[in-house]
Design a protein around this motif. Structure first.
Motif, PDB file in Angstrom:
ATOM      1  N   SER A 247       0.842  -1.189   0.000  1.00 49.72           N
ATOM      2  CA  SER A 247       0.000   0.000   0.000  1.00 49.72           C
ATOM      3  C   SER A 247       0.882   1.246   0.000  1.00 49.72           C
ATOM      4  CB  SER A 247      -0.899  -0.002   1.237  1.00 49.72           C
ATOM      5  OG  SER A 247      -1.473   1.262   1.442  1.00 49.72           O
ATOM      6  N   GLY A 248       0.305   2.338  -0.468  1.00 45.04           N
ATOM      7  CA  GLY A 248       1.052   3.586  -0.459  1.00 45.04           C
ATOM      8  C   GLY A 248       1.115   4.225   0.914  1.00 45.04           C
ATOM      9  N   SER A 249       0.319   3.733   1.874  1.00 43.65           N
ATOM     10  CA  SER A 249       0.327   4.325   3.210  1.00 43.65           C
ATOM     11  C   SER A 249       1.384   3.649   4.075  1.00 43.65           C
ATOM     12  CB  SER A 249      -1.048   4.156   3.869  1.00 43.65           C
ATOM     13  OG  SER A 249      -1.237   2.810   4.262  1.00 43.65           O
ATOM     14  N   ARG A 250       1.658   4.251   5.201  1.00 45.77           N
ATOM     15  CA  ARG A 250       2.652   3.682   6.110  1.00 45.77           C
ATOM     16  C   ARG A 250       2.038   2.646   7.049  1.00 45.77           C
ATOM     17  NH1 ARG A 250       7.326   8.192   7.351  1.00 45.77           N
ATOM     18  NH2 ARG A 250       7.713   8.672   5.155  1.00 45.77           N
ATOM     19  N   ASP A 251       0.827   2.209   6.750  1.00 41.67           N
ATOM     20  CA  ASP A 251       0.244   1.107   7.506  1.00 41.67           C
ATOM     21  C   ASP A 251       0.785  -0.229   7.016  1.00 41.67           C
ATOM     22  OD1 ASP A 251      -1.306   2.718   9.101  1.00 41.67           O
ATOM     23  OD2 ASP A 251      -2.971   2.734   7.688  1.00 41.67           O
ATOM     24  N   ASN A 252       1.068  -0.322   5.727  1.00 44.17           N
ATOM     25  CA  ASN A 252       1.450  -1.629   5.177  1.00 44.17           C
ATOM     26  C   ASN A 252       2.223  -1.457   3.870  1.00 44.17           C
ATOM     27  OD1 ASN A 252      -0.653  -0.797   3.536  1.00 44.17           O
ATOM     28  ND2 ASN A 252      -2.115  -2.229   4.405  1.00 44.17           N
ATOM     29  N   MET A 253       3.439  -1.005   3.941  1.00 48.37           N
ATOM     30  CA  MET A 253       4.289  -0.828   2.767  1.00 48.37           C
ATOM     31  C   MET A 253       5.556  -1.671   2.934  1.00 48.37           C
ATOM     32  SD  MET A 253       6.229   2.551   1.285  1.00 48.37           S
ATOM     33  CE  MET A 253       4.772   3.580   1.449  1.00 48.37           C
ATOM     34  N   ARG A 254       5.950  -2.344   1.837  1.00 48.69           N
ATOM     35  CA  ARG A 254       7.178  -3.126   1.845  1.00 48.69           C
ATOM     36  C   ARG A 254       8.129  -2.569   0.792  1.00 48.69           C
ATOM     37  NH1 ARG A 254       5.319  -4.671   5.792  1.00 48.69           N
ATOM     38  NH2 ARG A 254       5.216  -6.751   6.714  1.00 48.69           N
ATOM     39  N   LEU A 255       9.421  -2.534   1.104  1.00 48.01           N
ATOM     40  CA  LEU A 255      10.444  -2.062   0.186  1.00 48.01           C
ATOM     41  C   LEU A 255      11.549  -3.110   0.124  1.00 48.01           C
ATOM     42  CD1 LEU A 255      10.722   1.599   1.521  1.00 48.01           C
ATOM     43  CD2 LEU A 255       9.327   0.807  -0.386  1.00 48.01           C
ATOM     44  N   PHE A 256      12.005  -3.409  -1.079  1.00 51.10           N
ATOM     45  CA  PHE A 256      13.062  -4.398  -1.269  1.00 51.10           C
ATOM     46  C   PHE A 256      14.035  -3.823  -2.288  1.00 51.10           C
ATOM     47  CE2 PHE A 256      14.179  -8.695  -3.344  1.00 51.10           C
ATOM     48  CZ  PHE A 256      15.289  -8.843  -2.533  1.00 51.10           C
TER      49      PHE A 256
ATOM     50  N   SER B 168      23.960   1.196  -0.287  1.00 57.02           N
ATOM     51  CA  SER B 168      25.401   1.360  -0.417  1.00 57.02           C
ATOM     52  C   SER B 168      26.116   0.211   0.283  1.00 57.02           C
ATOM     53  CB  SER B 168      25.825   2.700   0.174  1.00 57.02           C
ATOM     54  OG  SER B 168      25.429   2.776   1.531  1.00 57.02           O
ATOM     55  N   GLU B 169      27.393   0.096   0.051  1.00 56.48           N
ATOM     56  CA  GLU B 169      28.222  -0.949   0.646  1.00 56.48           C
ATOM     57  C   GLU B 169      27.797  -2.351   0.219  1.00 56.48           C
ATOM     58  OE1 GLU B 169      28.075  -0.360   4.838  1.00 56.48           O
ATOM     59  OE2 GLU B 169      28.882   1.663   4.747  1.00 56.48           O
ATOM     60  N   HIS B 170      27.230  -2.472  -0.984  1.00 54.25           N
ATOM     61  CA  HIS B 170      26.910  -3.771  -1.575  1.00 54.25           C
ATOM     62  C   HIS B 170      25.949  -4.570  -0.704  1.00 54.25           C
ATOM     63  CE1 HIS B 170      30.974  -3.705  -3.923  1.00 54.25           C
ATOM     64  NE2 HIS B 170      30.248  -2.616  -4.108  1.00 54.25           N
ATOM     65  N   ARG B 171      24.937  -3.949  -0.171  1.00 51.36           N
ATOM     66  CA  ARG B 171      23.968  -4.649   0.667  1.00 51.36           C
ATOM     67  C   ARG B 171      22.586  -4.563   0.050  1.00 51.36           C
ATOM     68  NH1 ARG B 171      23.881  -2.088   6.304  1.00 51.36           N
ATOM     69  NH2 ARG B 171      23.838  -0.212   5.028  1.00 51.36           N
ATOM     70  N   PHE B 172      21.743  -5.535   0.400  1.00 50.28           N
ATOM     71  CA  PHE B 172      20.334  -5.435   0.075  1.00 50.28           C
ATOM     72  C   PHE B 172      19.594  -4.933   1.318  1.00 50.28           C
ATOM     73  CE2 PHE B 172      20.415  -9.447   2.285  1.00 50.28           C
ATOM     74  CZ  PHE B 172      19.199  -9.481   2.955  1.00 50.28           C
ATOM     75  N   ALA B 173      18.341  -4.556   1.140  1.00 53.14           N
ATOM     76  CA  ALA B 173      17.526  -4.133   2.278  1.00 53.14           C
ATOM     77  C   ALA B 173      16.100  -4.597   2.069  1.00 53.14           C
ATOM     78  CB  ALA B 173      17.549  -2.614   2.434  1.00 53.14           C
ATOM     79  N   VAL B 174      15.501  -5.160   3.117  1.00 47.10           N
ATOM     80  CA  VAL B 174      14.058  -5.401   3.186  1.00 47.10           C
ATOM     81  C   VAL B 174      13.557  -4.500   4.294  1.00 47.10           C
ATOM     82  CG1 VAL B 174      12.233  -7.056   3.646  1.00 47.10           C
ATOM     83  CG2 VAL B 174      14.285  -7.789   2.419  1.00 47.10           C
TER      84      VAL B 174
END
Length: 353
Positions: A102-111, A115-121
């Motif tokens: 969702s576009g709201s901060r109730d239920n948003m996921r980012l993948f 920097s430093e060659h890392r991934f983020a969830v």
């Protein structure tokens, strides 16, 4: 009371023993961003400028503040499914993510990659931010920060797995579908881009459909080279030397894109090949004689390759599949009527061994 308790325990035990339902992918969205016919959000959104350019969806953050900007496209098919796969290539100068939910901060996921060659969830859950950053163990999967990386999200019920360049880097449990949008996020003055976006729904494998039993009419003479219909043969063990025609496989007119009505027959072919893992086949594409021969030759090759790609998605090893195209050079009927031309527009496969 004890009998009811025993019955409940027995039901739970047999449910535990029941085999898990096989889910197979169905492609519902394929986006290469050559234009904006799907109306991806563009212009200034929060502190980032979004646009479609040269096969990419691009977001450029303004300023260096840690102020997340996200643009989402609503995908209605995801609203009714808890089983899906999202895959896209992502590139960012320093911080960018494939966004879903969702576009709201109730239920948003980012993948995404950092920097430093890392991934983020990371993202928001009930208004609270959470973040999981990969360590050096995953640097080989992420690689150089400035390159393109294939990000893949596989959601099966409550379990979500995350892949970078084919390597699983994280998994988590979710209790519900988190919105039905898909898009791009950036911040910290970065530029981020998406390309080659694909979305599949994971659906129950179709039940085998028995070929209809009809009285055998007196056969109509056809060219001796015409292959046997695959529909009935796929219900029996395949053997080397067989040549079968996929008569229930259909394409967009003049293009190598499979129509959804092709799925049952191709799923049966995939099952037959998975049941006999030692077999190899060659897929052969054919066209009628309408249009330039060079175009027909290419189209016949591409259609055979499209079926190969479908079978690979259904678990058949690519090394077991060969493809070739013959254009209009091997007709099974004269190209004098639309009925005969339809017979010539076909894909056949040969059991090699």
């Amino acid at each position: 009371m004890f009998s009811r308790l025993f019955l409940l325990l027995a039901c739970g035990w047999f449910a535990h023993l029941a085999p898990a339902q096989t889910l197979v992918p169905r492609l519902i969205l394929e986006e290469d961003f050559q234009d904006n016919h799907r109306n991806w959000p563009t212009g200034l959104i929060n502190n980032a400028e979004y646009k479609v350019r040269r096969g990419e969806y691009v977001a450029k953050a303004r300023g260096n503040e840690n102020n997340t900007s996200v643009a989402l496209l609503f995908i209605p098919e995801l609203e009714k499914s808890q089983n899906f796969i999202i895959e896209a290539e992502l590139s960012t100068t320093s911080a960018g993510c494939l966004a879903w939910g969702s576009g709201s901060r109730d239920n948003m996921r980012l993948f995404g990659t950092m920097s430093e060659h890392r991934f983020a969830v990371c993202g928001w859950r009930g208004g609270k931010f959470f973040s999981t950053n990969g360590d050096n163990a995953y640097s080989a999967a992420v690689g150089r920060q400035t390159s393109w990386h294939t990000m893949r999200i596989e959601c099966r019920g409550p379990q979500v797995q995350y892949f970078v360049n084919g390597t699983r880097v994280w998994e988590q449990q979710l209790t519900r579908m988190l919105g039905h949008g898909l898009g791009l996020e950036t911040n910290l003055g970065a530029e981020a881009s998406l390309r080659h976006l694909r979305v599949w729904l994971l659906e129950p494998e179709p039940e085998p459909v028995a070929a209809p039993v009809t009285p055998e009419p007196k056969p109509t003479p056809v060219a001796s080279s015409e292959a046997t219909d695959a529909a009935a043969a796929l219900a029996t063990p395949l053997r080397a030397g067989q040549r079968l025609a996929l008569r229930n496989v259909f394409f967009v007119q003049g293009k190598p894109e499979l129509l959804g009505t092709s799925k049952p027959e191709l799923a049966r072919l995939a099952k037959a090949l998975n049941d006999q893992p030692a077999l190899r086949i060659r897929l052969e594409g054919h066209t009628d004689n309408q249009g330039p021969e060079e175009k027909n030759q290419l189209l016949s090759e591409q259609r055979a390759q499209a079926i190969q790609a479908f079978l690979v998605k259904y678990g058949v090893a690519a090394t077991r599949l060969e493809t070739t195209g013959y254009g209009s050079s091997r007709p099974v009927a004269a190209n004098d009527t639309e009925t005969n031309r339809r017979r010539n527009r076909r894909v056949e496969f040969v059991i090699l061994d």
